[in-house]
Design a protein around this motif. Structure first.
Motif, PDB file in Angstrom:
ATOM      1  N   LEU A  50       0.815  -1.214   0.000  1.00 41.69           N
ATOM      2  CA  LEU A  50       0.000   0.000   0.000  1.00 41.69           C
ATOM      3  C   LEU A  50       0.852   1.270   0.000  1.00 41.69           C
ATOM      4  CD1 LEU A  50      -3.348   0.510   1.729  1.00 41.69           C
ATOM      5  CD2 LEU A  50      -1.576   2.231   2.135  1.00 41.69           C
ATOM      6  N   ALA A  51       0.544   2.198  -0.909  1.00 40.95           N
ATOM      7  CA  ALA A  51       1.245   3.494  -0.969  1.00 40.95           C
ATOM      8  C   ALA A  51       0.240   4.533  -1.461  1.00 40.95           C
ATOM      9  CB  ALA A  51       2.448   3.405  -1.903  1.00 40.95           C
ATOM     10  N   ARG A  52      -0.142   5.440  -0.569  1.00 39.92           N
ATOM     11  CA  ARG A  52      -1.155   6.445  -0.908  1.00 39.92           C
ATOM     12  C   ARG A  52      -0.586   7.839  -0.619  1.00 39.92           C
ATOM     13  NH1 ARG A  52      -5.710   2.616  -0.555  1.00 39.92           N
ATOM     14  NH2 ARG A  52      -4.697   0.930  -1.692  1.00 39.92           N
ATOM     15  N   GLN A  53      -1.315   8.878  -1.076  1.00 45.39           N
ATOM     16  CA  GLN A  53      -0.899  10.239  -0.757  1.00 45.39           C
ATOM     17  C   GLN A  53      -2.092  11.091  -0.374  1.00 45.39           C
ATOM     18  OE1 GLN A  53       1.714  11.427  -4.114  1.00 45.39           O
ATOM     19  NE2 GLN A  53       3.418  11.013  -2.713  1.00 45.39           N
ATOM     20  N   GLY A  94       2.786   8.729 -12.149  1.00 42.96           N
ATOM     21  CA  GLY A  94       1.565   8.098 -12.651  1.00 42.96           C
ATOM     22  C   GLY A  94       1.813   6.631 -12.954  1.00 42.96           C
ATOM     23  N   SER A  95       0.797   5.891 -13.030  1.00 41.87           N
ATOM     24  CA  SER A  95      -0.595   6.198 -12.855  1.00 41.87           C
ATOM     25  C   SER A  95      -0.917   6.404 -11.369  1.00 41.87           C
ATOM     26  CB  SER A  95      -1.415   5.022 -13.423  1.00 41.87           C
ATOM     27  OG  SER A  95      -2.775   5.203 -13.226  1.00 41.87           O
ATOM     28  N   THR A  96      -1.426   7.608 -11.065  1.00 42.68           N
ATOM     29  CA  THR A  96      -1.714   8.008  -9.687  1.00 42.68           C
ATOM     30  C   THR A  96      -3.144   8.557  -9.627  1.00 42.68           C
ATOM     31  OG1 THR A  96       0.644   8.470  -9.298  1.00 42.68           O
ATOM     32  CG2 THR A  96      -0.906   9.530  -7.802  1.00 42.68           C
ATOM     33  N   PRO A  97      -4.145   7.648  -9.607  1.00 46.84           N
ATOM     34  CA  PRO A  97      -5.540   8.103  -9.702  1.00 46.84           C
ATOM     35  C   PRO A  97      -6.093   8.628  -8.370  1.00 46.84           C
ATOM     36  CG  PRO A  97      -5.303   5.737 -10.236  1.00 46.84           C
ATOM     37  CD  PRO A  97      -4.039   6.184  -9.612  1.00 46.84           C
ATOM     38  N   ILE A  98      -7.001   9.596  -8.496  1.00 53.73           N
ATOM     39  CA  ILE A  98      -7.636  10.233  -7.333  1.00 53.73           C
ATOM     40  C   ILE A  98      -9.151  10.089  -7.486  1.00 53.73           C
ATOM     41  CG2 ILE A  98      -7.784  12.378  -5.977  1.00 53.73           C
ATOM     42  CD1 ILE A  98      -5.397  13.457  -7.556  1.00 53.73           C
ATOM     43  N   PRO A  99      -9.820   9.528  -6.470  1.00 53.41           N
ATOM     44  CA  PRO A  99     -11.293   9.513  -6.519  1.00 53.41           C
ATOM     45  C   PRO A  99     -11.815  10.914  -6.174  1.00 53.41           C
ATOM     46  CG  PRO A  99     -10.510   8.435  -4.517  1.00 53.41           C
ATOM     47  CD  PRO A  99      -9.283   8.854  -5.280  1.00 53.41           C
ATOM     48  N   ILE A 100     -12.746  11.434  -7.018  1.00 57.17           N
ATOM     49  CA  ILE A 100     -13.269  12.800  -6.796  1.00 57.17           C
ATOM     50  C   ILE A 100     -14.798  12.776  -6.769  1.00 57.17           C
ATOM     51  CG2 ILE A 100     -11.310  14.071  -7.761  1.00 57.17           C
ATOM     52  CD1 ILE A 100     -12.723  14.146 -10.454  1.00 57.17           C
ATOM     53  N   ASP A 101     -15.364  13.782  -6.131  1.00 54.21           N
ATOM     54  CA  ASP A 101     -16.832  13.860  -6.069  1.00 54.21           C
ATOM     55  C   ASP A 101     -17.363  14.632  -7.281  1.00 54.21           C
ATOM     56  OD1 ASP A 101     -16.507  16.560  -5.561  1.00 54.21           O
ATOM     57  OD2 ASP A 101     -16.970  16.410  -3.404  1.00 54.21           O
ATOM     58  N   PRO A 117      -8.052   5.121   3.733  1.00 57.64           N
ATOM     59  CA  PRO A 117      -6.945   4.992   2.763  1.00 57.64           C
ATOM     60  C   PRO A 117      -7.445   4.867   1.315  1.00 57.64           C
ATOM     61  CG  PRO A 117      -7.060   3.057   4.215  1.00 57.64           C
ATOM     62  CD  PRO A 117      -8.009   4.079   4.763  1.00 57.64           C
ATOM     63  N   ALA A 118      -8.590   4.228   1.098  1.00 61.44           N
ATOM     64  CA  ALA A 118      -9.061   4.059  -0.284  1.00 61.44           C
ATOM     65  C   ALA A 118      -9.511   5.378  -0.894  1.00 61.44           C
ATOM     66  CB  ALA A 118     -10.191   3.044  -0.336  1.00 61.44           C
ATOM     67  N   ALA A 119      -9.810   6.367  -0.035  1.00 58.25           N
ATOM     68  CA  ALA A 119     -10.228   7.674  -0.540  1.00 58.25           C
ATOM     69  C   ALA A 119      -9.044   8.588  -0.823  1.00 58.25           C
ATOM     70  CB  ALA A 119     -11.159   8.341   0.471  1.00 58.25           C
ATOM     71  N   ALA A 120      -7.862   8.189  -0.410  1.00 60.32           N
ATOM     72  CA  ALA A 120      -6.664   8.986  -0.661  1.00 60.32           C
ATOM     73  C   ALA A 120      -6.232   8.815  -2.121  1.00 60.32           C
ATOM     74  CB  ALA A 120      -5.554   8.536   0.296  1.00 60.32           C
ATOM     75  N   VAL A 121      -5.119   9.429  -2.457  1.00 59.18           N
ATOM     76  CA  VAL A 121      -4.554   9.270  -3.802  1.00 59.18           C
ATOM     77  C   VAL A 121      -3.845   7.918  -3.877  1.00 59.18           C
ATOM     78  CG1 VAL A 121      -2.936  10.240  -5.456  1.00 59.18           C
ATOM     79  CG2 VAL A 121      -4.209  11.769  -3.930  1.00 59.18           C
ATOM     80  N   TRP A 122      -4.098   7.196  -4.939  1.00 60.70           N
ATOM     81  CA  TRP A 122      -3.452   5.888  -5.130  1.00 60.70           C
ATOM     82  C   TRP A 122      -2.146   6.104  -5.895  1.00 60.70           C
ATOM     83  CZ3 TRP A 122      -6.228   0.833  -4.546  1.00 60.70           C
ATOM     84  CH2 TRP A 122      -7.418   0.970  -3.815  1.00 60.70           C
TER      85      TRP A 122
END
Lengths: 559, 559
Positions: A50-53, A94-101, A117-122
């Motif tokens: 796991l590595a998030r930002q 990248g690939s560094t996807p971000i979930p957004i509203d 953690p899943a809501a952070a940047v992957w």
């Protein structure tokens, strides 16, 4: 006098660089280390993959690094005026996807998801989605082989769809709250231009083409049926993503008044479409047709371009060939070695005794000193550099490192040289594959930490590749390339002209040593035998001569 | 109560051991480190191949070690009487030839040659004669292939004729002064019995058969024509050497009154014909038909016997099969691995970082601790143990070590385990070759430093060989074997009876762990593929599955 601003978002920090467009002078730059997690990375003690930002770090870094760069530029030249900056370019990992509203706000910035953690940047190096990657590869190999042909035959756990599918599997509540997803390199321009709602964001072809299986040949992203086979919710997500992608010379939008004020820049200046760091770094190092740029770090990325006008076949084993992903009007051609500097770091930490020094830097220095007059073949060693698999040309993560030729007299620095040589042979194999398929490589320009710091390695590469090894002058070629795209997006500049004016080489060029050439060619012939024997399913032959030829070479080299 | 005395001349010291013949009780022993040179070895800073000894050390050691052993025996049992010693046996390193004058006096003991290195003893590990060895191998391969068939196909630089030819080439004045040459193991009995003039010395079949190409099939030593092709002076020397050779159960002669007095022993007791340390060590460890003795040290010597009555073919790749060289009435069968402990020592010195400890012993201990619960296959590594070539079954010094399966997570102790496993696979290959040619191996008994000290290694060997690994009880099996030969030479004892009474095993037996067996067999199958691929000229096949099977095995082992 006009200037451009490059923003380079790395793994642990971001950097801003102000470039003078007349001559590429680097007026000022500043680095901002991400404050969250461990060196900017959110980790999980229970899961090493796991590595998030934290996306807030990107916003903080934007303000701080630009302020620092402006201040540095003013200190260097009191006449410098940030209002003369005409455009901004952005590159990220990248690939560094971000979930957004629905409003384009990263979920991690909403209080209810702040600690999820899943809501952070992957982050690119997150490998939690290895099972999903295998599933995507398997499905595509069966049902959509053309998807795989453009990304080298194997879909990676580091890439877009693997991570989004993983999120759906392990954190359905996060997936449900995410109206859309965006690459880090597309989100920063979206923020700066205010075109932040998912349907407004201008996406880059670099991330889309290399990581999301986006290609004009099949009308953009993978089709709904394919995505639905992975998960019905992915099929539904497709319509909330994008159907167009743009090259980085395009304008993502205009700098908003609000951000112009925060940054002290002129409102309305151009912000270019974003791209990945390696691609913009290649531009900053002067990539053009016939020039291969090698970005040499823990792993290596090799980038060149070929005119779109020229028909290019699928090249077996190349990671990706994407129209416009590096420069407009050209195929962006990307290859790479999964581990280069990482092999040396592993070796120096795990297997080099303290007699060479008490810390890795001292050990490297002592080994390089011991290798000063060494010659290819003199140790009798030969290696395969597959400690992290082989990205190009075998595209196979299930390969491992090999070392042959060890005797009771073998010393650690000799093994270090063998690992360097092996990575050079891997680099040569990539160049030869490109040339076989009609991609011209007249010149090699290197950039990145190893190119600047490791003269031993650069000389070995010159000997093995039988080409002068040139090194880009800038220490920050990614930010430089981003700045040039900012200028192009602003209009009035051709990228090639800017590169000619702004992308310089160091005086020091490593040239092949004639007396080393014969041994390098003999070693490479043996390397290719081991490469094909251990790396391909269809090789058949004999290897009984390998150890003996290595010993003959050693004896000749010593005598 | 009767006793025998064993004299064991090693590389750095000699040892005397007094054995009670009723039960093998070791009454007393003493070690004498050779005072000359560096740990008893005369070296040349300009030539790392040179290794010589001073024959005076052997004489000093004889008196000192016997005196010490007698004293120790008396201290342990005041009733012990050295006059109850009925015979003496002698073993030494070899091939360790000594140039002697017409009276049997080593040239090095004459003042005019005292400092001449060619007049000293040519220790087994002296490798100055590598060119001469190659010349002998080449000539024999062309003209006398049957000579080579008995010594595994390659004549070594460590052996008798190579060294004598070398002496003729580099020091003709020494060669001219040498009336004859004698093996160290034949010279000590000669001294003790006073049969010291060259024509009186009783030579052992062990040294003659294994190192001097002596065989009854061709009437003893190589013929004059063959020797003359190497050098005319060698042909002339042949007549001043010997035409008979004897097994170690034979009497070399009677202890002289003079030496009996010096040593405090009874005059006239038997002195047995001498032999090499490994052969007598095998006897001391209980070798007999069906029992393989492995002497496990820096290199490994594997010894077993088969009745002379049974027809034995030449076994391809076995170092030597010599009638009577181990026990009378049997073929002595010798195999070996050129480097075992040496590989571990090289690794721990050159490639194990200080995080495991600051000296080799501490590093070994830490690595063995880290391996406590490790399982075969769990690291994904596989190795070939050919750092010093391969003696059996490939008989090829021009081979080297190989390690496959390295990743960025590979740790030093995992590599250590891979080297141990590789030597175990090498050991299994030897046993399988013996069995293929009808040599029975029912039981494996180990002796030597590694057998006693390295429990990790012994367990891995048990798992790989799929046999209980037994360990000889005595720490001094060579001296014990020598003593038993002294008793047999004295008459009234059968060797087999003495072995049954005197050669014991330790209680600790390492038995195969059932859960490890499958992985060991899978690893061995892959080892054999690499072994044949890199070690033979006629292999042809594919290896693309090797890295993947190792990774599968690793994943299964971890899961």
């Amino acid at each position: 006098m006009s200037f451009a601003l490059g923003l380079d978002y790395g793994t642990n920090s971001c950097r801003a660089l102000i470039v003078r467009l007349d001559d590429g002078a680097e007026m000022g730059s500043a680095v901002f280390p991400y404050p969250s997690g461990e060196l900017g990375i959110l980790t999980d003690p229970g899961d090493p993959h796991l590595a998030r930002q934290n996306p807030r770090d990107y916003l903080l870094g934007l303000e701080a690094s630009v302020a620092g760069a402006v201040e540095a530029a003013r200190a260097a030249d009191p006449a410098f005026d940030p209002l003369d900056i005409v455009g901004i370019g952005v590159d990220t990992t990248g690939s560094t996807p971000i979930p957004i509203d629905r409003d384009g706000i990263p979920l991690a910035l909403r209080p209810e998801f702040a600690d999820h953690p899943a809501a952070a940047v992957w982050l690119w190096r997150d490998h939690t989605a290895h099972a999903e990657a295998a599933e995507i590869t398997e499905l595509a190999a069966r049902e959509r082989p053309h998807y795989l042909a453009k990304c080298g035959g194997t879909y990676s756990s580091e890439w877009w769809w693997s991570k989004i599918l993983r999120c759906r599997r392990v954190a359905p509540e996060v997936f449900a709250a995410a109206h859309s997803w965006v690459e880090h390199c597309d989100w920063v321009p979206a923020v700066l231009t205010g075109r932040i709602r998912p349907e407004e964001i201008r996406r880059g072809i670099c991330a889309a083409g290399h990581k999301a299986m986006f290609h004009p040949d099949w009308g953009g992203l993978p089709d709904e049926e394919f995505l639905g086979r992975l998960h019905p919710d992915l099929a539904a997500l497709r319509g909330r993503l994008y159907d167009q992608a743009h090259s980085a010379d395009q304008r993502a939008g205009d700098l908003t008044a609000e951000w112009a004020q925060k940054l002290g820049l002129k409102p309305g200046i151009a912000v270019a479409v974003g791209a990945f760091d390696a691609h913009m770094g290649a531009v900053g190092a002067g990539v053009r047709e016939g020039v291969l740029v090698k970005i040499m770090g823990t792993s290596t990325c090799d980038i060149t371009v070929a005119p779109l006008a020229r028909e290019l076949p699928d090249v077996p084993g190349l990671c990706g060939i994407v129209p416009g992903s590096v420069t407009a009007g050209c195929h962006g051609i990307e290859a790479g070695q999964s581990a280069v500097g990482d092999i040396f770091l592993w070796f120096v930490r795990q297997l080099v005794p303290d007699s060479y020094g008490t810390d890795p830097d001292a050990r490297f220095a002592a080994m390089e000193k011991a290798l000063e007059d060494s010659r290819p073949g003199s140790s009798g060693l030969l290696a395969l550099d597959w400690h992290n698999g082989n990205r190009t040309i075998l595209v196979d993560p299930r390969l491992t490192g090999l070392l042959v030729g060890q005797t009771l007299h073998t010393r650690a620095h000799e093994i270090y040289r063998a690992w360097i040589e092996a990575t050079a042979f891997g680099a040569l194999t990539i160049i030869r594959r490109m040339e076989e398929f009609g991609i011209r490589i007249d010149e090699v320009v290197n950039t990145g930490g190893l190119a600047v710091k490791n003269a031993t390695l650069m000389q070995i590469y010159a000997d093995v590749l039988n080409r002068p090894m040139k090194v880009a002058a800038s220490d920050q070629t990614c930010a430089l390339g981003a700045a040039l795209f900012g200028a192009v997006a602003a209009g009035g500049h051709r990228l090639a002209d800017l590169q000619q004016r702004c992308c310089h080489l160091r005086q020091q060029v490593y040239t092949p040593i004639p007396e080393h050439r014969q041994a390098c060619d003999e070693l490479y012939a043996l390397y290719r035998e081991l490469h094909d024997a251990f790396g391909t399913a269809d090789w058949s032959g004999s290897l009984g001569h390998v150890m003996k030829r290595l010993l003959d070479l050693r004896d000749r080299s010593a005598g």
